[in-house]
Design a protein around this motif. Structure first.
Motif, PDB file in Angstrom:
ATOM      1  N   ASN A 144       0.824  -1.205   0.000  1.00 14.46           N
ATOM      2  CA  ASN A 144       0.000   0.000   0.000  1.00 14.46           C
ATOM      3  C   ASN A 144       0.864   1.262   0.000  1.00 14.46           C
ATOM      4  O   ASN A 144       0.542   2.250  -0.660  1.00 14.46           O
ATOM      5  N   GLN A 145       1.967   1.184   0.740  1.00 12.53           N
ATOM      6  CA  GLN A 145       2.840   2.351   0.808  1.00 12.53           C
ATOM      7  C   GLN A 145       3.460   2.641  -0.559  1.00 12.53           C
ATOM      8  O   GLN A 145       3.468   3.779  -1.027  1.00 12.53           O
ATOM      9  N   ALA A 146       3.949   1.583  -1.204  1.00 12.53           N
ATOM     10  CA  ALA A 146       4.561   1.768  -2.522  1.00 12.53           C
ATOM     11  C   ALA A 146       3.529   2.265  -3.523  1.00 12.53           C
ATOM     12  O   ALA A 146       3.810   3.129  -4.365  1.00 12.53           O
ATOM     13  N   ALA A 147       2.307   1.715  -3.418  1.00 14.04           N
ATOM     14  CA  ALA A 147       1.248   2.140  -4.349  1.00 14.04           C
ATOM     15  C   ALA A 147       0.932   3.610  -4.135  1.00 14.04           C
ATOM     16  O   ALA A 147       0.810   4.383  -5.091  1.00 14.04           O
ATOM     17  N   ALA A 148       0.832   4.005  -2.852  1.00 10.95           N
ATOM     18  CA  ALA A 148       0.507   5.402  -2.554  1.00 10.95           C
ATOM     19  C   ALA A 148       1.587   6.330  -3.119  1.00 10.95           C
ATOM     20  O   ALA A 148       1.299   7.407  -3.646  1.00 10.95           O
ATOM     21  N   GLU A 149       2.831   5.895  -3.027  1.00 11.62           N
ATOM     22  CA  GLU A 149       3.932   6.708  -3.531  1.00 11.62           C
ATOM     23  C   GLU A 149       3.846   6.899  -5.051  1.00 11.62           C
ATOM     24  O   GLU A 149       3.983   7.993  -5.562  1.00 11.62           O
ATOM     25  N   LEU A 150       3.573   5.788  -5.733  1.00  9.90           N
ATOM     26  CA  LEU A 150       3.443   5.866  -7.197  1.00  9.90           C
ATOM     27  C   LEU A 150       2.284   6.780  -7.585  1.00  9.90           C
ATOM     28  O   LEU A 150       2.400   7.614  -8.479  1.00  9.90           O
ATOM     29  N   LEU A 151       1.167   6.640  -6.873  1.00  9.64           N
ATOM     30  CA  LEU A 151       0.004   7.450  -7.201  1.00  9.64           C
ATOM     31  C   LEU A 151       0.281   8.923  -6.961  1.00  9.64           C
ATOM     32  O   LEU A 151      -0.164   9.782  -7.727  1.00  9.64           O
ATOM     33  N   SER A 152       1.040   9.221  -5.916  1.00 11.14           N
ATOM     34  CA  SER A 152       1.298  10.638  -5.655  1.00 11.14           C
ATOM     35  C   SER A 152       2.249  11.207  -6.704  1.00 11.14           C
ATOM     36  O   SER A 152       2.136  12.359  -7.098  1.00 11.14           O
ATOM     37  N   GLN A 153       3.168  10.371  -7.191  1.00  8.39           N
ATOM     38  CA  GLN A 153       4.018  10.817  -8.315  1.00  8.39           C
ATOM     39  C   GLN A 153       3.174  11.228  -9.515  1.00  8.39           C
ATOM     40  O   GLN A 153       3.553  12.075 -10.314  1.00  8.39           O
ATOM     41  N   LEU A 154       2.036  10.550  -9.667  1.00 10.38           N
ATOM     42  CA  LEU A 154       1.181  10.809 -10.822  1.00 10.38           C
ATOM     43  C   LEU A 154       0.066  11.806 -10.483  1.00 10.38           C
ATOM     44  O   LEU A 154      -0.859  12.008 -11.265  1.00 10.38           O
ATOM     45  N   ASP A 155       0.179  12.423  -9.285  1.00  8.19           N
ATOM     46  CA  ASP A 155      -0.842  13.377  -8.832  1.00  8.19           C
ATOM     47  C   ASP A 155      -2.246  12.794  -8.821  1.00  8.19           C
ATOM     48  O   ASP A 155      -3.217  13.493  -9.139  1.00  8.19           O
ATOM     49  N   ALA A 156      -2.368  11.525  -8.479  1.00  4.91           N
ATOM     50  CA  ALA A 156      -3.697  10.914  -8.498  1.00  4.91           C
ATOM     51  C   ALA A 156      -4.531  11.430  -7.339  1.00  4.91           C
ATOM     52  O   ALA A 156      -4.005  11.721  -6.275  1.00  4.91           O
ATOM     53  N   ASN A 157      -5.839  11.542  -7.557  1.00  2.00           N
ATOM     54  CA  ASN A 157      -6.722  12.088  -6.527  1.00  2.00           C
ATOM     55  C   ASN A 157      -7.572  11.001  -5.885  1.00  2.00           C
ATOM     56  O   ASN A 157      -8.681  11.242  -5.457  1.00  2.00           O
ATOM     57  N   PHE A 158      -7.052   9.753  -5.861  1.00  2.00           N
ATOM     58  CA  PHE A 158      -7.814   8.685  -5.222  1.00  2.00           C
ATOM     59  C   PHE A 158      -6.858   7.833  -4.401  1.00  2.00           C
ATOM     60  O   PHE A 158      -5.639   7.933  -4.541  1.00  2.00           O
ATOM     61  N   ASP A 159      -7.442   6.985  -3.548  1.00  2.00           N
ATOM     62  CA  ASP A 159      -6.648   6.237  -2.588  1.00  2.00           C
ATOM     63  C   ASP A 159      -6.251   4.867  -3.139  1.00  2.00           C
ATOM     64  O   ASP A 159      -6.990   4.264  -3.914  1.00  2.00           O
ATOM     65  N   CYS A 160      -5.084   4.382  -2.697  1.00  2.81           N
ATOM     66  CA  CYS A 160      -4.621   3.091  -3.206  1.00  2.81           C
ATOM     67  C   CYS A 160      -5.445   1.932  -2.667  1.00  2.81           C
ATOM     68  O   CYS A 160      -5.342   0.815  -3.146  1.00  2.81           O
ATOM     69  N   ARG A 161      -6.288   2.195  -1.649  1.00  2.00           N
ATOM     70  CA  ARG A 161      -7.139   1.111  -1.137  1.00  2.00           C
ATOM     71  C   ARG A 161      -8.517   1.109  -1.781  1.00  2.00           C
ATOM     72  O   ARG A 161      -9.343   0.254  -1.509  1.00  2.00           O
ATOM     73  N   ALA A 162      -8.773   2.086  -2.652  1.00  2.00           N
ATOM     74  CA  ALA A 162     -10.072   2.140  -3.328  1.00  2.00           C
ATOM     75  C   ALA A 162     -10.270   0.880  -4.172  1.00  2.00           C
ATOM     76  O   ALA A 162      -9.304   0.280  -4.645  1.00  2.00           O
ATOM     77  N   VAL A 163     -11.524   0.492  -4.343  1.00  2.73           N
ATOM     78  CA  VAL A 163     -11.822  -0.665  -5.191  1.00  2.73           C
ATOM     79  C   VAL A 163     -11.761  -0.211  -6.653  1.00  2.73           C
ATOM     80  O   VAL A 163     -12.366   0.786  -7.036  1.00  2.73           O
ATOM     81  N   MET A 164     -11.005  -0.940  -7.425  1.00  2.00           N
ATOM     82  CA  MET A 164     -10.741  -0.556  -8.813  1.00  2.00           C
ATOM     83  C   MET A 164     -12.015  -0.238  -9.599  1.00  2.00           C
ATOM     84  O   MET A 164     -12.085   0.740 -10.326  1.00  2.00           O
ATOM     85  N   GLY A 165     -13.033  -1.099  -9.428  1.00  2.00           N
ATOM     86  CA  GLY A 165     -14.256  -0.939 -10.210  1.00  2.00           C
ATOM     87  C   GLY A 165     -15.022   0.341  -9.915  1.00  2.00           C
ATOM     88  O   GLY A 165     -15.897   0.733 -10.676  1.00  2.00           O
ATOM     89  N   THR A 166     -14.699   1.009  -8.808  1.00  2.00           N
ATOM     90  CA  THR A 166     -15.426   2.240  -8.490  1.00  2.00           C
ATOM     91  C   THR A 166     -14.770   3.468  -9.113  1.00  2.00           C
ATOM     92  O   THR A 166     -15.298   4.566  -9.028  1.00  2.00           O
ATOM     93  N   LEU A 167     -13.606   3.274  -9.748  1.00  2.00           N
ATOM     94  CA  LEU A 167     -12.898   4.428 -10.327  1.00  2.00           C
ATOM     95  C   LEU A 167     -13.402   4.743 -11.729  1.00  2.00           C
ATOM     96  O   LEU A 167     -13.957   3.886 -12.416  1.00  2.00           O
ATOM     97  N   SER A 168     -13.182   5.983 -12.167  1.00  2.00           N
ATOM     98  CA  SER A 168     -13.502   6.349 -13.546  1.00  2.00           C
ATOM     99  C   SER A 168     -12.467   5.713 -14.474  1.00  2.00           C
ATOM    100  O   SER A 168     -11.401   5.271 -14.026  1.00  2.00           O
ATOM    101  N   VAL A 169     -12.773   5.697 -15.759  1.00  2.00           N
ATOM    102  CA  VAL A 169     -11.833   5.125 -16.721  1.00  2.00           C
ATOM    103  C   VAL A 169     -10.492   5.860 -16.663  1.00  2.00           C
ATOM    104  O   VAL A 169      -9.426   5.244 -16.715  1.00  2.00           O
ATOM    105  N   ALA A 170     -10.547   7.180 -16.516  1.00  2.00           N
ATOM    106  CA  ALA A 170      -9.313   7.962 -16.455  1.00  2.00           C
ATOM    107  C   ALA A 170      -8.470   7.534 -15.256  1.00  2.00           C
ATOM    108  O   ALA A 170      -7.251   7.371 -15.354  1.00  2.00           O
ATOM    109  N   GLN A 171      -9.145   7.340 -14.126  1.00  2.00           N
ATOM    110  CA  GLN A 171      -8.414   6.921 -12.923  1.00  2.00           C
ATOM    111  C   GLN A 171      -7.850   5.507 -13.096  1.00  2.00           C
ATOM    112  O   GLN A 171      -6.738   5.228 -12.674  1.00  2.00           O
ATOM    113  N   GLN A 172      -8.627   4.643 -13.741  1.00  2.00           N
ATOM    114  CA  GLN A 172      -8.130   3.285 -13.975  1.00  2.00           C
ATOM    115  C   GLN A 172      -6.882   3.299 -14.860  1.00  2.00           C
ATOM    116  O   GLN A 172      -5.952   2.519 -14.660  1.00  2.00           O
ATOM    117  N   GLN A 173      -6.864   4.225 -15.811  1.00  2.00           N
ATOM    118  CA  GLN A 173      -5.675   4.346 -16.656  1.00  2.00           C
ATOM    119  C   GLN A 173      -4.469   4.764 -15.836  1.00  2.00           C
ATOM    120  O   GLN A 173      -3.359   4.278 -16.052  1.00  2.00           O
TER     121      GLN A 173
END
Ligand SMILES: Nc1ncnc2c1ncn2[C@@H]1O[C@H](COP(=O)(O)OP(=O)(O)OP(=O)(O)O)[C@@H](O)[C@H]1O
Ligand SMILES: [Mg+2]
Length: 496
Positions: free
Chosen positions: A121-150
């Motif tokens: 989770n820590q590594a995922a959070a780090e990668l997501l913050s590098q990409l300026d993502a606005n969602f959490d690494c524990r979120a369920v994939m299917g609840t994200l928008s297509v853009a977020q899934q990309q």
């Protein structure tokens, strides 16, 4: 000088009945964005799948850092630093973002051989913050928008330290703001020295991002250019192989009386007080920025989702409906924007898919008249230039854009009065766009009314009789197309 990281030479790949790739070559440098363009079925996705080890080439060489290699499947490609974001998102919708990112290379506590959730989770959070993502690494994939899934897919690519990242039509499902985010992220990858292969049918993407562009046509390599040195006209010519004289075919029909009206339609939280009408033989464009509420209105009009208040009348009769079956019975047709989720039975052949929406037309003495089914399907497939060996090909073997053409054909077999087309030419190539426009003209000549949802300004201005602009769930302007300009439309579409 940037160094070449990937070279492909004399690549050939056949499927039963088609040569998808015929002696093509390609090269990619580190820190370069290389666009790959071509018509639907030109072989782009197949080419990508050879690089990622999904398909094996029949012949040809693949060199990484100048050394010939054999890629033995997707895991081997991943180990060699190759990652792909595919045309249709391929995630595990029930798992978390972090699980999706580390799928196949989970972090484990080595002594106990169990998954180290904290580290992951820590590594995922780090990668997501590098990409300026606005969602959490524990979120369920299917609840994200297509853009977020990309973005998750890109994070996954980074987690494997990919040096070659391939994106197959990533911008097709994105809004303009989401495109900007993707551009920024892609630029960032380039700065890091990653080589990016970017497939898109949109010229805007290529001009914004790419350093070089290569065109394939009919499985063959045509040419490569520095993006700065090539104009759109030359690229279209290379892709289509002939001049497209009239991109928007001329239409002679003048609209007749009003047949369809939406009045004061509202749904709390989605759209408010939306009114518009369509006449026989008219194309009404419903435009605005992505997210303005156009798709939501169309879904309500068709009965996919409910509305709170307002009226929908067809031929003067109040429909009072909230059911798709009723819409179809009344003669309202709908081409949804999200076409792959709805509409196609991938393991069925083309002809059966096309006849599915109007089966009763093909029934004789209780049996399906296969000859009629095949000939109708054949005619439509030819009109739309579906690239296939025959109408008996399984839809799953078609390229992405050609699958879309089958969905359009399917809609056209049913008898309709009003058709709603949500982004009818998204993901289809330039040549097929004109084919779809010609069919729209045929339909209005037959007296259909068409509601066309589109974000593409040239298409809106080139095809419609009237234009309704939406913003934040409301109608902000209506124009006769002859009085409209791009600037007027944009002003109505954007928040001041
Ligand atoms: N698994 C398969 N079996 C049979 N034929 C296939 C298969 N995959 C692709 N093809 C065929 O190979 C050709 C190239 O398809 P490909 O998907 O590479 O096109 P593309 O350039 O990506 O098109 P698009 O822009 O529509 O996505 C098409 O004629 C397609 O029908
Ligand atoms: Mg493709």
């Amino acid at each position: 000088m940037l160094e070449t990281i990937l070279e492909m030479q004399h690549i050939t790949k056949s499927f039963p009945g088609v040569k998808a790739l015929d002696d093509v070559h390609f090269d990619l440098k580190s820190g370069e964005i290389h666009a790959l363009m071509g018509e639907n079925g030109a072989g782009k996705s197949t080419f990508i799948k050879i690089i990622t080890g999904v398909h094996r080439p029949d012949s040809g060489d693949l060199l990484l850092d100048g050394k010939p290699v054999d890629i033995n499947g997707p895991l081997d490609a991943q180990a060699r630093g190759i990652a792909a974001i595919y045309q249709h998102v391929t995630c595990f919708p029930d798992l978390s973002v972090a699980e999706n990112i580390f799928m196949g290379h989970e972090k484990v506590v080595s002594a106990a051989k169990r998954i180290d959730w904290r580290a992951m989770n820590q590594a995922a959070a780090e990668l997501l913050s590098q990409l300026d993502a606005n969602f959490d690494c524990r979120a369920v994939m299917g609840t994200l928008s297509v853009a977020q899934q990309q973005i998750v897919e890109i994070a996954k690519a980074l987690s494997t330290n990919a040096r070659i990242i391939i994106m197959d039509e990533p911008t097709a499902p994105l809004s303009s703001r989401e495109c900007e985010d993707l551009y920024r992220i892609t630029e960032g990858l380039k700065q890091k020295g990653v080589g990016v292969i970017f497939i898109s049918h949109r010229f805007e993407d290529m001009y914004r991002l790419a350093d070089r562009v290569t065109v394939f046509r009919d499985g063959k390599y045509i040419n490569s250019w520095n993006v700065k040195e090539v104009d759109e006209h030359a690229l279209v010519l290379a892709m289509v192989g002939r001049e497209i004289v009239q991109f928007f075919p001329k239409r002679d029909t003048a609209p007749g009386e009003e047949i369809f009206r939406v009045e004061g339609l509202s749904r709390t939280g989605f759209f408010k007080d939306v009114s518009f009408s369509v006449r026989k033989g008219e194309i009404l464009a419903l435009t605005g920025l992505v997210g303005a509420g156009r798709t939501e209105v169309c879904e309500a009009v068709y009965g996919v989702t409910p509305y709170d208040s307002g009226t929908i009348t067809l031929g003067g009769k109040d429909l009072q409906h909230t059911a798709v079956s009723k819409s179809i019975a009344c003669g309202i047709g709908y081409l949804p924007e999200d076409r792959l989720k709805q509409g196609l039975v991938l393991r069925w052949e083309i002809a059966k898919n096309i006849s599915l929406s109007a089966l009763e037309k093909f029934i004789r003495n209780g049996w399906i008249d296969r000859d009629k089914e095949n000939s109708t399907a054949g005619e439509l497939a030819e009109k739309l230039k579906v690239k296939a060996v025959s109408v008996h090909d399984k839809v799953s073997t078609l390229s992405g854009g050609n699958q879309q053409k089958v969905i359009v054909a399917k809609l056209l077999t049913a008898d309709m009065k009003v058709i709603i087309l949500d982004e009818p030419t998204k993901g289809v190539d330039v040549g097929a766009k004109t084919a779809i426009y010609t069919i729209m003209n045929d339909l209005v000549a037959m007296g259909y009314g068409i509601i066309m949802v589109s974000s593409e300004m040239p298409e809106v201005l080139g095809m419609s009789n009237r234009i309704v602009v939406m913003r934040d769930g409301r109608v902000t302007a209506e124009f006769e197309t002859k009085n409209a300009t791009q600037e007027k439309i944009l002003r109505a579409a954007m928040r001041e």
